[in-house]
Design a protein around this motif. Structure first.
Motif, PDB file in Angstrom:
ATOM      1  N   GLU A 128      -4.575 -17.163  -7.129  1.00  0.00           N
ATOM      2  CA  GLU A 128      -4.361 -16.103  -6.136  1.00  0.00           C
ATOM      3  C   GLU A 128      -2.876 -15.866  -5.926  1.00  0.00           C
ATOM      4  OE1 GLU A 128      -6.748 -15.458  -2.138  1.00  0.00           O
ATOM      5  OE2 GLU A 128      -4.914 -16.604  -1.794  1.00  0.00           O
ATOM      6  N   TYR A 129      -2.560 -14.617  -5.664  1.00  0.00           N
ATOM      7  CA  TYR A 129      -1.175 -14.274  -5.379  1.00  0.00           C
ATOM      8  C   TYR A 129      -1.161 -13.194  -4.307  1.00  0.00           C
ATOM      9  CZ  TYR A 129       3.340 -11.908  -6.018  1.00  0.00           C
ATOM     10  OH  TYR A 129       4.556 -11.305  -5.816  1.00  0.00           O
ATOM     11  N   VAL A 130      -0.461 -13.455  -3.204  1.00  0.00           N
ATOM     12  CA  VAL A 130      -0.377 -12.481  -2.115  1.00  0.00           C
ATOM     13  C   VAL A 130       0.990 -11.833  -2.133  1.00  0.00           C
ATOM     14  CG1 VAL A 130      -0.501 -12.145   0.382  1.00  0.00           C
ATOM     15  CG2 VAL A 130      -1.967 -13.842  -0.707  1.00  0.00           C
ATOM     16  N   ARG A 131       0.996 -10.516  -2.186  1.00  0.00           N
ATOM     17  CA  ARG A 131       2.251  -9.772  -2.104  1.00  0.00           C
ATOM     18  C   ARG A 131       2.235  -9.049  -0.765  1.00  0.00           C
ATOM     19  NH1 ARG A 131       7.213 -10.002  -4.619  1.00  0.00           N
ATOM     20  NH2 ARG A 131       8.389  -8.228  -3.842  1.00  0.00           N
ATOM     21  N   TYR A 132       3.150  -9.460   0.100  1.00  0.00           N
ATOM     22  CA  TYR A 132       3.192  -8.903   1.454  1.00  0.00           C
ATOM     23  C   TYR A 132       4.505  -8.199   1.657  1.00  0.00           C
ATOM     24  CZ  TYR A 132       3.639  -8.804   6.533  1.00  0.00           C
ATOM     25  OH  TYR A 132       3.839  -8.407   7.825  1.00  0.00           O
ATOM     26  N   ASN A 133       4.436  -6.960   2.058  1.00  0.00           N
ATOM     27  CA  ASN A 133       5.632  -6.186   2.377  1.00  0.00           C
ATOM     28  C   ASN A 133       5.447  -5.674   3.802  1.00  0.00           C
ATOM     29  OD1 ASN A 133       7.299  -3.778   2.727  1.00  0.00           O
ATOM     30  ND2 ASN A 133       7.811  -4.005   0.559  1.00  0.00           N
ATOM     31  N   LYS A 134       6.293  -6.156   4.663  1.00  0.00           N
ATOM     32  CA  LYS A 134       6.112  -5.958   6.119  1.00  0.00           C
ATOM     33  C   LYS A 134       5.809  -4.515   6.499  1.00  0.00           C
ATOM     34  CE  LYS A 134       9.618  -6.962   8.767  1.00  0.00           C
ATOM     35  NZ  LYS A 134      10.724  -7.750   9.343  1.00  0.00           N
ATOM     36  N   LYS A 135       6.517  -3.582   5.865  1.00  0.00           N
ATOM     37  CA  LYS A 135       6.375  -2.178   6.271  1.00  0.00           C
ATOM     38  C   LYS A 135       5.326  -1.430   5.464  1.00  0.00           C
ATOM     39  CE  LYS A 135      10.830  -1.276   8.330  1.00  0.00           C
ATOM     40  NZ  LYS A 135      12.127  -1.490   7.693  1.00  0.00           N
ATOM     41  N   GLU A 136       5.044  -1.931   4.267  1.00  0.00           N
ATOM     42  CA  GLU A 136       4.266  -1.102   3.346  1.00  0.00           C
ATOM     43  C   GLU A 136       2.827  -1.550   3.110  1.00  0.00           C
ATOM     44  OE1 GLU A 136       5.510   1.620   1.861  1.00  0.00           O
ATOM     45  OE2 GLU A 136       7.642   1.471   2.325  1.00  0.00           O
ATOM     46  N   PHE A 137       2.639  -2.800   2.738  1.00  0.00           N
ATOM     47  CA  PHE A 137       1.278  -3.227   2.357  1.00  0.00           C
ATOM     48  C   PHE A 137       1.166  -4.745   2.312  1.00  0.00           C
ATOM     49  CE2 PHE A 137       3.677  -3.162  -1.558  1.00  0.00           C
ATOM     50  CZ  PHE A 137       3.257  -4.301  -2.206  1.00  0.00           C
ATOM     51  N   ASN A 138      -0.079  -5.177   2.234  1.00  0.00           N
ATOM     52  CA  ASN A 138      -0.378  -6.594   1.975  1.00  0.00           C
ATOM     53  C   ASN A 138      -1.480  -6.615   0.921  1.00  0.00           C
ATOM     54  OD1 ASN A 138      -0.888  -9.301   2.012  1.00  0.00           O
ATOM     55  ND2 ASN A 138      -1.813  -9.345   4.064  1.00  0.00           N
ATOM     56  N   ALA A 139      -1.159  -7.123  -0.250  1.00  0.00           N
ATOM     57  CA  ALA A 139      -2.127  -7.089  -1.348  1.00  0.00           C
ATOM     58  C   ALA A 139      -2.362  -8.489  -1.907  1.00  0.00           C
ATOM     59  CB  ALA A 139      -1.621  -6.181  -2.461  1.00  0.00           C
ATOM     60  N   THR A 140      -3.580  -8.743  -2.290  1.00  0.00           N
ATOM     61  CA  THR A 140      -3.928 -10.032  -2.906  1.00  0.00           C
ATOM     62  C   THR A 140      -4.400  -9.783  -4.337  1.00  0.00           C
ATOM     63  OG1 THR A 140      -4.786 -10.614  -0.749  1.00  0.00           O
ATOM     64  CG2 THR A 140      -5.165 -12.171  -2.507  1.00  0.00           C
ATOM     65  N   PHE A 141      -3.790 -10.493  -5.252  1.00  0.00           N
ATOM     66  CA  PHE A 141      -4.165 -10.364  -6.663  1.00  0.00           C
ATOM     67  C   PHE A 141      -4.814 -11.666  -7.129  1.00  0.00           C
ATOM     68  CE2 PHE A 141      -0.405  -7.840  -5.863  1.00  0.00           C
ATOM     69  CZ  PHE A 141      -0.681  -6.629  -6.477  1.00  0.00           C
ATOM     70  N   LEU A 142      -5.651 -11.533  -8.135  1.00  0.00           N
ATOM     71  CA  LEU A 142      -6.270 -12.721  -8.731  1.00  0.00           C
ATOM     72  C   LEU A 142      -6.000 -12.752 -10.223  1.00  0.00           C
ATOM     73  CD1 LEU A 142      -9.795 -12.893  -7.051  1.00  0.00           C
ATOM     74  CD2 LEU A 142      -7.792 -14.277  -6.550  1.00  0.00           C
ATOM     75  N   CYS A 143      -5.679 -13.925 -10.709  1.00  0.00           N
ATOM     76  CA  CYS A 143      -5.537 -14.112 -12.155  1.00  0.00           C
ATOM     77  C   CYS A 143      -5.726 -15.598 -12.429  1.00  0.00           C
ATOM     78  CB  CYS A 143      -4.175 -13.651 -12.647  1.00  0.00           C
ATOM     79  SG  CYS A 143      -3.911 -13.991 -14.383  1.00  0.00           S
ATOM     80  N   LEU A 144      -6.958 -15.937 -12.749  1.00  0.00           N
ATOM     81  CA  LEU A 144      -7.298 -17.350 -12.930  1.00  0.00           C
ATOM     82  C   LEU A 144      -6.558 -17.945 -14.136  1.00  0.00           C
ATOM     83  CD1 LEU A 144      -8.947 -19.443 -11.566  1.00  0.00           C
ATOM     84  CD2 LEU A 144     -10.890 -18.837 -13.008  1.00  0.00           C
ATOM     85  N   GLU A 145      -6.501 -17.159 -15.221  1.00  0.00           N
ATOM     86  CA  GLU A 145      -5.871 -17.670 -16.453  1.00  0.00           C
ATOM     87  C   GLU A 145      -4.376 -17.888 -16.255  1.00  0.00           C
ATOM     88  OE1 GLU A 145      -7.575 -14.858 -16.243  1.00  0.00           O
ATOM     89  OE2 GLU A 145      -9.126 -14.716 -17.786  1.00  0.00           O
ATOM     90  N   CYS A 146      -3.800 -17.151 -15.244  1.00  0.00           N
ATOM     91  CA  CYS A 146      -2.355 -17.268 -15.037  1.00  0.00           C
ATOM     92  C   CYS A 146      -1.952 -18.648 -14.541  1.00  0.00           C
ATOM     93  CB  CYS A 146      -1.897 -16.242 -14.014  1.00  0.00           C
ATOM     94  SG  CYS A 146      -1.973 -14.560 -14.619  1.00  0.00           S
TER      95      CYS A 146
END
Ligand SMILES: *[C@@H]1O[C@H](CO)[C@@H](O)[C@H](O)[C@H]1NC(C)=O
Ligand SMILES: *[C@@H]1O[C@H](CO)[C@@H](O)[C@H](O)[C@H]1NC(C)=O
Ligand SMILES: *[C@@H]1O[C@H](CO)[C@@H](O)[C@H](O)[C@H]1NC(C)=O
Length: 225
Positions: A128-146
């Motif tokens: 799992e990888y969470v990309r959080y940008n205070k003003k714009e968005f909060n997104a969670t990505f998944l990449c098990l092989e990564c």
């Protein structure tokens, strides 16, 4: 008989070696697929359109439109099987420059954020990888092989190396075992053959003894006994 024995050992050896080489080389190239797990957008950039068109894109890749993402402050969750998934994929541990954008009808597209998306960002155990940008968005990505590339220090790539080392060790071990089995098989075969020959000689000797013909001469020939 002994000859047939060692041939079957040879066949077995060849079979084992073939299967070892197959198992070692059938791994092929790995590719790690990145999917979007969830996203919340905190704002839109388009003034005129009532509904934004949000998309994800990596440099040199295709646009992936997120058709459902239209309202701010709403959590959109995905299962990874949507028609537009996956977002992108990694062929190596090299990062890609990716971002979330919004289509703009007048000027060039608006940027939520553009950043370096790296396989090493995805953390075990779920990738799992969470990309959080205070003003714009909060997104969670998944990449098990990564997670194989995860930078949980470079000890991870270390463990990859150890894995490879162990693989090589396993191959060597198997080869050693196979050779040992082969040698033991040949020794057993040879012993068996010797025994058989001795028995035959004995039988012939006894036969000669019974016949009583020229025992002395035959004995001379059969010193080997
Ligand atoms: C981009 O889209 C085209 C056409 O749909 C496809 O052939 C190509 O493989 C895609 N490229 C990537 C990097 O996904
Ligand atoms: C961002 O989203 C993730 C997953 O939904 C959540 O665990 C995390 O708390 C969120 N972060 C913020 C700052 O809202
Ligand atoms: C990976 O390395 C970067 C930079 O050294 C660090 O900021 C990040 O927290 C690390 N990630 C993990 C999962 O250890």
């Amino acid at each position: 008989m002994p000859i047939r024995r060692s041939t079957s050992f040879e066949v077995l050896t060849v079979f084992l070696l073939v299967s070892v080489s197959l198992s070692c080389c059938s791994e092929g190239e790995e590719s790690a697929v990145v999917t979007l797990d969830s996203i919340v957008i905190y704002k839109t950039h388009e003034w005129l359109a009532s509904k934004p068109t949000v998309y994800f894109k990596c440099q040199g890749g295709n646009k992936t439109k997120l058709p459902d993402v239209q309202k701010v402050h709403v959590l959109y969750s995905f299962n990874g099987e949507e028609s537009w998934q996956p977002l992108t994929e990694f062929k190596s541990k090299k990062c890609k420059r990716c971002g979330f954008y919004e289509e703009d009808s007048i000027k060039s597209d608006d940027v939520f954020e553009e950043w370096e998306l790296c396989p090493s960002d995805f953390t075990a155990p779920d990738g799992e990888y969470v990309r959080y940008n205070k003003k714009e968005f909060n997104a969670t990505f998944l990449c098990l092989e990564c997670t194989a590339y995860s930078n949980v220090t470079s000890s991870s790539s270390h463990s990859h190396d150890t894995e490879k080392g162990m693989h090589a060790a396993a191959i060597i071990l198997i080869s050693v075992i196979v050779s040992t089995v082969l040698i033991i098989g040949m020794v057993i075969g040879y012993k068996y053959w010797q025994k058989k020959r001795r028995e035959q000689d004995q039988a012939r000797f006894l036969k000669l003894f019974e016949d009583g013909d020229d025992i002395e001469d035959e004995l001379g020939l059969n010193d080997v006994i």
